[in-house]
Scaffold this motif. Sequence first.
Motif, short mmCIF file in Angstrom:
data_model
loop_
_atom_site.label_atom_id
_atom_site.label_comp_id
_atom_site.label_asym_id
_atom_site.label_seq_id
_atom_site.Cartn_x
_atom_site.Cartn_y
_atom_site.Cartn_z
N UNK A 267 0.84 -1.20 0.00
CA UNK A 267 0.00 0.00 0.00
C UNK A 267 0.87 1.26 0.00
N UNK A 268 1.91 1.26 0.83
CA UNK A 268 2.81 2.41 0.89
C UNK A 268 3.47 2.65 -0.47
N UNK A 269 3.95 1.58 -1.08
CA UNK A 269 4.62 1.69 -2.38
C UNK A 269 3.65 2.18 -3.46
N UNK A 270 2.42 1.66 -3.43
CA UNK A 270 1.41 2.08 -4.40
C UNK A 270 1.09 3.56 -4.25
N UNK A 271 0.96 4.00 -2.99
CA UNK A 271 0.65 5.41 -2.74
C UNK A 271 1.79 6.32 -3.19
N UNK A 272 3.05 5.86 -3.03
CA UNK A 272 4.19 6.64 -3.51
C UNK A 272 4.10 6.85 -5.02
N UNK A 273 3.55 5.86 -5.71
CA UNK A 273 3.42 5.92 -7.16
C UNK A 273 2.13 6.63 -7.58
N UNK A 274 1.37 7.11 -6.61
CA UNK A 274 0.13 7.79 -6.91
C UNK A 274 -1.02 6.86 -7.27
N UNK A 275 -0.89 5.62 -6.86
CA UNK A 275 -1.93 4.63 -7.16
C UNK A 275 -2.83 4.42 -5.95
N UNK A 276 -4.09 4.14 -6.22
CA UNK A 276 -4.99 3.80 -5.12
C UNK A 276 -4.82 2.33 -4.82
N UNK A 277 -4.88 1.99 -3.56
CA UNK A 277 -4.74 0.60 -3.16
C UNK A 277 -5.70 0.32 -2.03
N UNK A 278 -6.56 -0.66 -2.25
CA UNK A 278 -7.55 -1.03 -1.25
C UNK A 278 -7.22 -2.44 -0.78
N UNK A 279 -6.60 -2.53 0.39
CA UNK A 279 -6.18 -3.84 0.88
C UNK A 279 -7.35 -4.76 1.24
N UNK A 280 -8.57 -4.24 1.13
CA UNK A 280 -9.72 -5.09 1.41
C UNK A 280 -10.14 -5.88 0.17
N UNK A 281 -9.44 -5.70 -0.94
CA UNK A 281 -9.81 -6.44 -2.15
C UNK A 281 -8.64 -7.29 -2.65
N UNK A 282 -8.29 -8.35 -1.93
CA UNK A 282 -7.15 -9.17 -2.31
C UNK A 282 -7.34 -9.87 -3.66
N UNK A 283 -8.59 -10.14 -4.04
CA UNK A 283 -8.81 -10.81 -5.33
C UNK A 283 -8.33 -9.94 -6.49
N UNK A 284 -8.54 -8.63 -6.37
CA UNK A 284 -8.05 -7.72 -7.41
C UNK A 284 -6.54 -7.76 -7.48
N UNK A 285 -5.89 -7.83 -6.33
CA UNK A 285 -4.44 -7.91 -6.28
C UNK A 285 -3.96 -9.20 -6.96
N UNK A 286 -4.63 -10.29 -6.69
CA UNK A 286 -4.27 -11.57 -7.31
C UNK A 286 -4.44 -11.50 -8.82
N UNK A 287 -5.55 -10.93 -9.28
CA UNK A 287 -5.79 -10.81 -10.72
C UNK A 287 -4.74 -9.92 -11.37
N UNK A 288 -4.36 -8.84 -10.71
CA UNK A 288 -3.33 -7.95 -11.24
C UNK A 288 -2.00 -8.69 -11.33
N UNK A 289 -1.69 -9.46 -10.31
CA UNK A 289 -0.44 -10.24 -10.32
C UNK A 289 -0.44 -11.21 -11.49
N UNK A 290 -1.56 -11.88 -11.71
CA UNK A 290 -1.64 -12.85 -12.82
C UNK A 290 -1.43 -12.15 -14.16
N UNK A 291 -2.05 -10.97 -14.32
CA UNK A 291 -1.88 -10.22 -15.56
C UNK A 291 -0.42 -9.81 -15.76
N UNK A 292 0.22 -9.34 -14.70
CA UNK A 292 1.63 -8.96 -14.80
C UNK A 292 2.51 -10.16 -15.14
#
Length: 124
Positions: free
Chosen positions: A89-114
């Motif tokens: 979350x800290x790293x995402x905010x440094x990059x100006x990105x929104x990060x909602x740690x309550x949505x881990x599925x989105x994080x997993x999907x993003x990881x898969x895409x990357x």
Amino acid sequence: MSTLSNRIRELRTEKELTQEEFGKLFGIVKSTVSLYESGKSAPDDEIKKKIAKYFNVSLDYLMGVSDVKNPYINDKDLDEVDKFLLELKKEAEKEGLEFDETSPQELIETYKLLKEFKKRTKGD
């Protein structure tokens, strides 16, 4: 619910293992893995235990009884996950990105895409 054959295929492909590589891990040949995945044969209990242990899933998950991969996660593991999410979350905010740690599925999907993107660009 999934079947044992579906779960074996799912776990193998998630780790990007070929049937041959999977077989070597458990002392079986590729054709046996194919039989397991097609549902024409099933591993004995010892192989099931080895598969579950290797992939860190419960036997209930492997057998298709439950959709919870591992109900035995301990507090220490959760502490590490929480630390990781806070750091992310800290790293995402440094990059100006929104990060909602309550949505881990989105994080997993993003990881898969990357991961898929890296795989495709590696081949170019």
